[in-house]
Scaffold this motif. Structure first.
Motif: not given
Length: 790
Positions: A707-717, A736-742, A745-749
């Protein structure tokens, strides 16, 4: 019953002491009034208490010491009387009028002491008279104490050289004769104690005799203090007379004690010069005498004497000490066919210690001793006697301690033959001692023949000697043993590659029979020793003449392949996989592509068929990726095959996070800094995108399950991997790829379903700080990072 006897004895002792003290009181009164006649009367009555037969030697000694103290006072009175003009000769006559013989003789010895001091008669005449008179007491205990008293009062009045009582020529002979005569008579009395009383009290009598032995031995000590006894007199008179008495008394207790006394009290150089005579007495002793201990002490003393100064060693050679001791031990063992094996080994152990001290350069002597030991052990099973096996360990340790070099011990042909008689446990102990000696002394063993001999010696640690592995073996002890063998393998080295290869093959032959429990300890050090040799030969041209005998990396790799395979059979697949990868890396450095490919193939087969535990799979796949990334020897086709396999394994791991990490690690297989032909930006991006998809799937699974999305650690790695390749200049990794990934991660957090994770937050914040830092650096890197909005 026994308690009653002890109580009675206490009563008799108390009565004796009371009688003695009462008469001593009257004696003192007479002494104070200078009444000689009363003094003699009461002293005789006091000494009559020593006529008792009811006391044990221990209790009798208490009574005797009280009388002895009183006699010292009486002696001082006699001295005063002579000063006042009383004739010592008359006094000597007067005391002989005492009614009972025992008090009479004690008084006679006391006056005799004063008589000798007065020098009115030669000391030798008085001493001869006293020692003859004492024959009047034949009761063992009373006689022993009387003669002990005579020895005590006369010891400082012997007509010795340099003594104030020295008389005419041959005066020392008289002193020696007196002490020897007293010793002989005392020994006869002492031995006679054994044969008095009922047989059931034999143990009690032996205990009592043991308590009295020092009274007899004191005579030998007095003899050793006589200055006038030189080597010739010792050789011709003293030793033969003492040994004659020892042998003829035919008493086990007396023979053991007196032989030990002779060895302990007389000087070492005398023993050395009279070795024939001394050793000749041993076979004549009673079969029950503990000859091994006495002989061992003799050899120990001689060993210490040899060690004390190098100047005395020629004396040992001159008298041929080794051969005489060796022959004597042979005769003693022959004369005592029932001697326990412990006794035999103890004797040879002492002889070996003696040999190593006196003749360290004569290895043939040491080998001869070991050979004699083997001969005596032959025909026997493995030794069960713990004390005997312990003694064999001492025997085998002696050469190691002396030479500090196992190589010297390996020259002794009988050394391994003695070890064969040890049980498996003691064999292990001895093998450990040998390895510790090598470690401690950093011994260099650099030929295959010596390694062969060494591994024969320590085979107790390398394989099960009795074909079974005991379940009761302590796991920690076993690990310690095997680690010591591993350290030993690492120490074996030769500068000659051919010889080193022979050493490797010799070690391999021995350790492969060690069984499944030992191989994981012993194979790795052998593999690394072999790889060390490979590095040494690295870049070497193939033998121009094509000689098969020459050692080449290829040849070593063939041996390595077969060796590591044994681990996969036992099974120890994780260890085997690591070693295959180590070998592959070494083959890569030698530019042997087929060999490196074969090792990788073996590693992959192990991974597919043997490694099923998910954790072990994760560890293995990262090892495979790390090793493969460093390989430069593969052509495009082989590299693609291996890389494709590794990527496939990564995607099939059980847990999604493990899958994700293994897949993004595979991106490094397509971009290697120092290899221009391995820079495939598209495939790097494909790996990273695939890792992102897996990370996303992991988030969704977590959401569905918890019921929760879990950690964003993998995305940061994964973001960190993007930044790595971005910096390396991979054109496929765009701003653009780096920007979208940042942003992802921000959205997920900040989403409602996300679980707070301080570690992941800190990791992301740290990554953003790094990007800011790179921006502020300026230059090419700063320009690259400038468009990224943090």
């Amino acid at each position: 019953m026994i308690a009653d006897g002890v109580e009675d004895e206490e009563k008799w002792l108390a009565a004796g002491i009371a009688g003695l003290q009462q008469n001593a009181f009257y004696m003192h009164r007479a002494l104070d009034s200078n009444n000689l006649r009363d003094a003699l009367k009461y002293s005789a009555q006091m000494l009559s208490e020593l006529r008792t037969s009811r006391l044990s030697p221990h209790k009798y000694y208490e009574l005797y010491m009280r009388a002895f103290d009183e006699l010292r006072k009486l002696e001082m009175f006699f001295k005063e009387e002579t000063r006042r003009g009383c004739s010592i000769v008359d006094l000597y006559e007067l005391v002989q009028h005492a009614g009972n013989i025992l008090p009479r003789l004690y008084l006679l010895c006391t006056v005799g002491s004063v008589y000798i001091k007065s020098k009115e008669a030669p000391a030798k005449d008085v001493l001869k008279d006293l020692v003859e008179m004492c024959r009047g007491i034949q009761h063992p205990v009373r006689g022993l104490f009387l003669r002990s008293y005579l020895a005590q009062v006369s010891r400082d009045k012997l007509p010795d050289i340099g003594s104030e009582y020295e008389g005419d020529a041959d005066t020392v002979v008289d002193a020696v004769e007196f002490v020897l005569q007293n010793f002989t008579e005392m020994n006869k009395l002492w031995v006679r104690m054994q044969h008095q009383g009922p047989a059931r009290e034999k143990e009690k009598r032996e205990k009592e005799r043991s308590e009295l032995r020092d009274l007899v031995g004191k005579n030998l000590h007095v003899l050793s203090q006589v200055e006038g006894i030189d080597l010739d007199m010792y050789k011709e008179t003293v030793l033969p007379r003492v040994l004659e008495q020892v042998v003829n008394c035919k008493d086990e207790i007396a023979q053991y004690y007196l032989m030990d006394c002779i060895i302990q009290v007389f000087p070492d150089e005398y023993h050395l010069q009279t070795l024939d005579v001394l050793l000749g007495a041993f076979p004549q002793l009673q079969p029950t005498v503990d000859i091994k201990t006495v002989l061992s002490r003799l050899m120990e003393r001689l060993s210490n004497y040899a060690a004390s100064s190098a100047d005395v060693l020629p004396e040992f050679l001159q008298v041929e000490a080794f051969s005489k001791l060796n022959n004597a031990i042979g005769k003693v063992i022959e004369a005592q066919p029932d001697m326990p094996i412990l006794g035999v080994i103890t004797l040879y152990s002492s002889l070996l210690t003696f040999t190593l001290h006196v003749h360290p350069d004569r290895l043939d002597y040491a080998d001869q001793v070991l050979g004699a030991c083997v001969k005596k052990l032959s025909g026997k099973e493995k030794l069960e006697d713990k004390k005997a096996t312990k003694q064999i360990v001492a025997l085998l340790s002696a050469p190691l301690d002396k030479y500090n070099d196992i190589v010297t011990a390996l020259k002794l042909s009988n050394y391994p033959r003695v070890m064969e008689y040890l049980d498996s446990e003691t064999n292990k102990v001895m093998a450990t001692v040998i390895i510790q000696s090598i470690m401690k002394n950093k011994t260099r063993i650099s030929t295959a023949d010596r390694v062969e001999a060494l591994f024969e010696l320590i085979k107790g640690l390398i394989k099960d000697l009795d074909d079974t592995f005991h379940d009761e073996v302590d796991e920690d002890d076993f690990k310690e043993e095997q680690n010591s063998v591993a350290r030993l393998i690492q120490l074996l080295h030769s500068d000659d590659p051919e010889e080193m290869f022979k050493i490797i093959c010799t070690v391999r032959k021995h350790i492969l029979g060690g069984g499944p429990k030992r191989l994981p300890f012993t194979v790795p050090p052998l593999v690394f020793s072999s790889l060390k040799l490979v590095r040494q030969l690295q870049g070497q041209e193939e033998n121009p003449f094509g000689e098969e005998e020459s050692t080449t990396p290829k040849k070593i790799f063939q041996v390595l392949n077969q060796t590591v395979e044994t681990l996969s059979n036992i099974p120890a697949p994780e260890l085997a996989l690591q070693l295959f990868l180590q070998c592959a890396e070494a083959a890569n450095d030698c530019d042997l592509e087929p060999v490196a490919y074969e090792f990788f193939t073996q590693a992959y087969i192990l991974y597919e068929e043997e490694i099923s535990d998910s954790r072990a799979q994760v560890t293995a796949i990262h090892l495979i990726i790390g090793t493969l990334q460093r390989m430069h020897v593969f052509g495009v086709e082989n590299r693609d095959t291996l890389t494709h396999k590794a990527t496939g394994y990564s995607a099939k791991l059980l847990k999604k996070p493990d899958q994700c990490r293994a897949v993004y690690a595979c991106s490094h297989l397509f971009w290697v800094d120092d290899q221009d032909n391995v820079k495939d930006g598209e495939r790097v991006l494909l790996c990273l995108k695939r890792a992102l998809r897996i990370a996303n799937a992991a988030q969704q699974m977590s959401n569905a399950a918890r019921g929760s999305a879990g950690s964003v650690t993998l995305f940061v790695e994964i973001l960190n991997k993007y930044l790595y390749f971005f910096e390396k200049g991979n054109p496929q990794i765009t701003v653009a790829a780096i920007q979208s990934l940042i942003e992802l991660i921000t959205t997920e957090m900040h989403s409602d379903s996300s679980t707070p994770d301080p570690a992941a937050d800190a990791f992301f914040a740290s990554t953003l700080r790094y990007m800011e830092f790179q921006k502020q650096k300026g230059g090419a890197i700063g320009e690259k990072y400038e468009p990224i909005k943090v």
